[in-house]
Write an enzyme that holds these catalytic residues in place. Structure first.
Site, PDB file in Angstrom:
ATOM      1  N   HIS A  61       0.809  -1.227   0.000  1.00 15.64           N
ATOM      2  CA  HIS A  61       0.000   0.000   0.000  1.00 15.64           C
ATOM      3  C   HIS A  61       0.840   1.273   0.000  1.00 15.64           C
ATOM      4  O   HIS A  61       0.460   2.265  -0.619  1.00 15.64           O
ATOM      5  CB  HIS A  61      -0.995  -0.039   1.174  1.00 15.64           C
ATOM      6  CG  HIS A  61      -2.052  -1.081   0.967  1.00 15.64           C
ATOM      7  ND1 HIS A  61      -2.360  -2.037   1.916  1.00 15.64           N
ATOM      8  CD2 HIS A  61      -2.839  -1.347  -0.104  1.00 15.64           C
ATOM      9  CE1 HIS A  61      -3.310  -2.830   1.427  1.00 15.64           C
ATOM     10  NE2 HIS A  61      -3.611  -2.435   0.219  1.00 15.64           N
ATOM     11  N   ASP A 156      -5.511  -0.888  -8.478  1.00  9.77           N
ATOM     12  CA  ASP A 156      -5.188  -1.807  -7.380  1.00  9.77           C
ATOM     13  C   ASP A 156      -6.035  -3.047  -7.583  1.00  9.77           C
ATOM     14  O   ASP A 156      -7.005  -3.295  -6.874  1.00  9.77           O
ATOM     15  CB  ASP A 156      -5.514  -1.110  -6.059  1.00  9.77           C
ATOM     16  CG  ASP A 156      -5.171  -1.959  -4.850  1.00  9.77           C
ATOM     17  OD1 ASP A 156      -4.590  -3.049  -5.021  1.00  9.77           O
ATOM     18  OD2 ASP A 156      -5.513  -1.530  -3.732  1.00  9.77           O
ATOM     19  N   THR A 158      -6.747  -7.300  -8.784  1.00  6.51           N
ATOM     20  CA  THR A 158      -6.297  -8.681  -8.673  1.00  6.51           C
ATOM     21  C   THR A 158      -5.540  -9.036  -9.950  1.00  6.51           C
ATOM     22  O   THR A 158      -5.377  -8.200 -10.846  1.00  6.51           O
ATOM     23  CB  THR A 158      -7.502  -9.614  -8.522  1.00  6.51           C
ATOM     24  OG1 THR A 158      -8.393  -9.370  -9.618  1.00  6.51           O
ATOM     25  CG2 THR A 158      -8.244  -9.354  -7.225  1.00  6.51           C
TER      26      THR A 158
END
Lengths: 284, 284
Positions: A61, A156, A158
Site C-alpha cells: 500500500h 489496485d 487482482t
C-alpha cells in the site's frame, strides 16, 4: 496446525498457518476467505490467492501510493480502481492536500468484510468526507467518467483473470488516459517477473500501457507474501518522469511516516535487474 | 508429486516439487541433499535449507561479487569463505584481471557433489589455474593468513547456525580486517530483514562488522527461493564507499554479461526500506 497454501507455479507453493478460518463466502464475483493467524494476523484471499495480511500489507500500500505523490506533490483528485480492502485509500488520505478520492470496487462484500475483520486497512474509510465509494465495474466507471477529471489513477487490481481481466485491456488504459488531467499519472498493479505466468501478465500490461502513455516506467519492491516476493508497479504518465521529476524535499514536507517507502528507495525501486528489463523490452 | 518443504518461520513454509532425490548424505559437518525437478532444475539443501538451484542461483552469485568489482575495479586477489557450490568463484573468475582466488570451504563433499550434479556452478573451477581450493575451516584459515594479503573477501556462508556459526563472530571479522589490504572490501552474507529469526541474524552480523570497519553499508536483492525473497549482503570497507566510489564506466569496460546485476541496480540496491534501516540502527 491449519495451513493456507497457494500455488506460486506448477512446482512451487507457499503456505501460511492460521488458527481460525473466520469467514468464507462466494459472491457473484469471486470466492472470499478470511483467516486469522499469529504471525500474519488476519488475512484474506480471493479465489484462493493471497491479497492482504496484517504483516506486510504496508509494503504494497505504501508503494502503490507514495511514488506518485513524490513525483507530483500537487495531486488533488484520485481514482482508485479496485482496492476494496481500503489500504490504498488509507495511504492516499494521509495527504491533507488531497481533495477527493473515488474508490471503485466491483465487489462490495470485500469492503464490508474488511471493515469487519481488517480495520487496519478499511477502518475509517467510509466515514472520511473526502471519500466517495462506488461499488461497480471499474471499466464501466472510467468509460462514463468526464475527460481530465483526475490527477492520479491507482489500479489496485487482482491478477488479470476472472474479475480483474477487464482492467488489463487496452480499452481500459485508453479510458484512463482520457480521464486523467494533462499532467496525470497512472499506477498499475504490474504483477511479477519471476514465475512464467506472472511474467507474461507483466509483459502484456506493460506493452498495452506503453502503447498509450508517453512516459512509462516499472518499479519493484519486496512483497514476501506475493509469488516470488518480487513485485512490480507500472508508472505511466503524460508529462512527469518519476526520476527526473522526483520532488524529494517537497515530499518530506508532508511529514508522512512510512515503514517501507522513502525518497532514496524511490530512486532505487526503478533500477531493475537485467532479466526484468529484457523481459519488458521483449514484450513491447 | 514429491515436495521439498522449508520452514521460513513458525507460521510460514515454502515448497518446491522435484522428480527425483539424486543424493543424500551426512558429512561430519551437515546433511546434504540433492534434488532434481523441472522448474528449478537441480537444487541442493544443507541441513534442510535451500542453498542453490538452477533457476535463481545467478541472482545470489552475481550480487555477492559484482558490486565490489564495480567499486574497486582493480581487485587482484580474492578470498572466498564458504561458497562450496562454486558459483561465487565462477563470477569472480569472469574478471580476467583477477590474479588469484582462494576458496576455503569446510566441507569438501559439497564441492565434489556440485562438480557432479551442478556443473553450472562448480564446473571448471578446479581446473582454473588462478584458483586455489582449500577444504578447511574458514576461521582457522584467516587466522593464519598473512596481513594485507587480499583485496576482497567474500563470506558466502550458510546461516549462522552449526557449521556457519564461527563465521559470524567478531573474531572472524577482525581477522578479515587484518588480512585485507589497505583498500580491502569485505562482502558478508547478511541474511534477511523480514522474518524475526533472520532479522536477528542480520542485526548481529551488521553490528559486529560496523564495530570493525570504518565504512559499512547493506544492500538488498530479490532472491525468490530464500526465506521471504528479500535478501541482503553487507558491504564493509577500509576506504571505498560503494556509492561515492562506484566506477560504473570502468565496470562496463569489463563487458561482463549479467542477468541480474547492472550499475544502476547497484545504486538502487543500497536504498533500503525504512523498516530495514531502522532494524539495522536498532541493532547497533
Amino acid at each position: 496446525m491449519n495451513w493456507y497454501t497457494e500455488s506460486w507455479s506448477d512446482e512451487c507453493k507457499f503456505s501460511i498457518a492460521y488458527d481460525e478460518k473466520i469467514n468464507s463466502e462466494k459472491t457473484p464475483f469471486q470466492q472470499i476467505d478470511f483467516y486469522k493467524g499469529k504471525e500474519f494476523g488476519t488475512f484474506f484471499t480471493l479465489d484462493g490467492l493471497m491479497m492482504v495480511n496484517e504483516k506486510d500489507e504496508f509494503i504494497y500500500h505504501e508503494m502503490i501510493v507514495h511514488p506518485a505523490f513524490a513525483t507530483n506533490p500537487n495531486i488533488k483528485r484520485v481514482l482508485i480502481i479496485g482496492g476494496g480492502d481500503g489500504g490504498t485509500a488509507r495511504e492516499v488520505l494521509r495527504y491533507k492536500s488531497v481533495e477527493e478520492v473515488v474508490m471503485v470496487e466491483i465487489d462490495e462484500r470485500i469492503f464490508r468484510l474488511c471493515q469487519k475483520y481488517l480495520p487496519v486497512t478499511a477502518g475509517g474509510i467510509e466515514e472520511e468526507p473526502r471519500m466517495t465509494l462506488k461499488f461497480e465495474d471499474g471499466l464501466a466507471y472510467v468509460k462514463k467518467a468526464p475527460d481530465a477529471s483526475f490527477d492520479l489513477i491507482l489500479v489496485d487490481s487482482t491478477d488479470p483473470i476472472s474479475v480483474g481481466e477487464g482492467l488489463f485491456t487496452i480499452e481500459f488504459y485508453q479510458e484512463c488516459y482520457r480521464v486523467l488531467r494533462n499532467d496525470g499519472i497512472l499506477i498499475n498493479q504490474h504483477e511479477s517477473p519471476y514465475f512464467t505466468e506472472y511474467a507474461e501478465n507483466m509483459k502484456r500490461a506493460h506493452k498495452k500501457i506503453k502503447h498509450i502513455f508517453p512516459i512509462t516506467h516499472v518499479y519493484q519492491y519486496h512483497m514476501p507474501t506475493y509469488p516470488s516476493g518480487h513485485w512490480l508497479f507500472g508508472f505511466a504518465s503524460k508529462v512527469y518522469d518519476p526520476l527526473l521529476d522526483l520532488h524529494a524535499e517537497d515530499w518530506k514536507k508532508f511529514k508522512i511516516q512510512t515503514k517501507y517507502y522513502n525518497t532514496e528507495l524511490h530512486r532505487g525501486a526503478f533500477c531493475l535487474p537485467n532479466y526484468v528489463r529484457e523481459a519488458l523490452v521483449d514484450g513491447e
